[in-house]
Design a protein around this motif. Sequence first.
Motif, short mmCIF file in Angstrom:
data_model
loop_
_atom_site.label_atom_id
_atom_site.label_comp_id
_atom_site.label_asym_id
_atom_site.label_seq_id
_atom_site.Cartn_x
_atom_site.Cartn_y
_atom_site.Cartn_z
N GLN A 55 -2.53 1.67 -14.40
CA GLN A 55 -3.75 1.16 -13.77
C GLN A 55 -3.62 -0.35 -13.56
N GLU A 56 -2.99 -1.03 -14.50
CA GLU A 56 -2.78 -2.48 -14.40
C GLU A 56 -1.89 -2.82 -13.20
N ASP A 57 -0.82 -2.04 -13.01
CA ASP A 57 0.07 -2.27 -11.85
C ASP A 57 -0.69 -2.08 -10.54
N LYS A 58 -1.48 -1.00 -10.47
CA LYS A 58 -2.27 -0.74 -9.26
C LYS A 58 -3.24 -1.89 -9.00
N GLN A 59 -3.87 -2.37 -10.05
CA GLN A 59 -4.83 -3.46 -9.91
C GLN A 59 -4.13 -4.72 -9.42
N GLN A 60 -2.95 -5.00 -9.95
CA GLN A 60 -2.20 -6.19 -9.51
C GLN A 60 -1.84 -6.10 -8.04
N GLU B 262 -5.06 -6.68 -6.08
CA GLU B 262 -5.46 -8.09 -6.13
C GLU B 262 -4.57 -8.95 -5.24
N LYS B 263 -3.28 -8.65 -5.24
CA LYS B 263 -2.37 -9.42 -4.39
C LYS B 263 -2.71 -9.19 -2.92
N ASN B 264 -3.03 -7.95 -2.55
CA ASN B 264 -3.41 -7.69 -1.16
C ASN B 264 -4.72 -8.37 -0.80
N GLN B 265 -5.64 -8.49 -1.75
CA GLN B 265 -6.88 -9.23 -1.50
C GLN B 265 -6.57 -10.70 -1.24
N ARG B 266 -5.64 -11.26 -2.01
CA ARG B 266 -5.24 -12.66 -1.77
C ARG B 266 -4.57 -12.80 -0.40
N ARG B 267 -3.78 -11.80 -0.04
CA ARG B 267 -3.15 -11.82 1.28
C ARG B 267 -4.20 -11.78 2.39
N GLU B 268 -5.23 -10.95 2.20
CA GLU B 268 -6.30 -10.88 3.21
C GLU B 268 -6.99 -12.23 3.37
N ARG B 269 -7.25 -12.90 2.25
CA ARG B 269 -7.88 -14.24 2.33
C ARG B 269 -6.94 -15.22 3.01
N ALA B 270 -5.66 -15.11 2.73
CA ALA B 270 -4.68 -16.00 3.36
C ALA B 270 -4.65 -15.77 4.87
N ILE B 271 -4.72 -14.52 5.28
CA ILE B 271 -4.72 -14.20 6.71
C ILE B 271 -5.95 -14.80 7.38
N GLU B 272 -7.10 -14.70 6.74
CA GLU B 272 -8.32 -15.30 7.29
C GLU B 272 -8.12 -16.79 7.48
N GLY B 273 -7.53 -17.45 6.50
CA GLY B 273 -7.26 -18.88 6.61
C GLY B 273 -6.29 -19.20 7.72
N MET B 274 -5.26 -18.37 7.86
CA MET B 274 -4.27 -18.61 8.92
C MET B 274 -4.90 -18.41 10.30
N ARG B 275 -5.81 -17.46 10.42
CA ARG B 275 -6.49 -17.25 11.71
C ARG B 275 -7.35 -18.46 12.06
N ARG C 208 0.84 -1.22 0.00
CA ARG C 208 0.00 0.00 0.00
C ARG C 208 0.87 1.25 0.00
N ASP C 209 1.91 1.25 0.83
CA ASP C 209 2.81 2.41 0.88
C ASP C 209 3.48 2.63 -0.47
N PHE C 210 3.91 1.55 -1.10
CA PHE C 210 4.55 1.64 -2.41
C PHE C 210 3.57 2.21 -3.42
N GLU C 211 2.34 1.71 -3.38
CA GLU C 211 1.33 2.18 -4.32
C GLU C 211 1.07 3.68 -4.12
N LYS C 212 0.97 4.12 -2.87
CA LYS C 212 0.75 5.54 -2.59
C LYS C 212 1.94 6.39 -3.04
N ALA C 213 3.13 5.93 -2.73
CA ALA C 213 4.34 6.70 -3.04
C ALA C 213 4.58 6.82 -4.54
N HIS C 214 4.12 5.83 -5.30
CA HIS C 214 4.40 5.80 -6.73
C HIS C 214 3.13 5.84 -7.57
#
Length: 78
Positions: free
Chosen positions: A43-48, A51-64, A31-37
């Motif tokens: 738009q494709e880079d931002k979307q990627q 999307e990666k952070n969304q996958r991370r959020e799902r992974a965190i839910e699974g880990m919990r 998120r910091d990288f996206e804001k700084a740059h």
Amino acid sequence: MEKPKPDDRSNNAERIENNIGHTLQNMNEARDFEKAHAEELSQEDKQQIEEKNQRRERAIEGMREEIKDEVNDQQNNS
């Protein structure tokens, strides 16, 4: 032939908590990288990144959920 090592699950919850911490750190850094740059990223880079952070959020839910399972398993085997 070597015997397999016994399954040591005693620190699984701690290990999973560490993984959650690292994943949260990666999300914040992305998120910091996206804001700084923002102006430099396509738009494709931002979307990627999003999307990666969304996958991370799902992974965190699974880990919990895994932590809950580990705690329940440790309580049942105590």
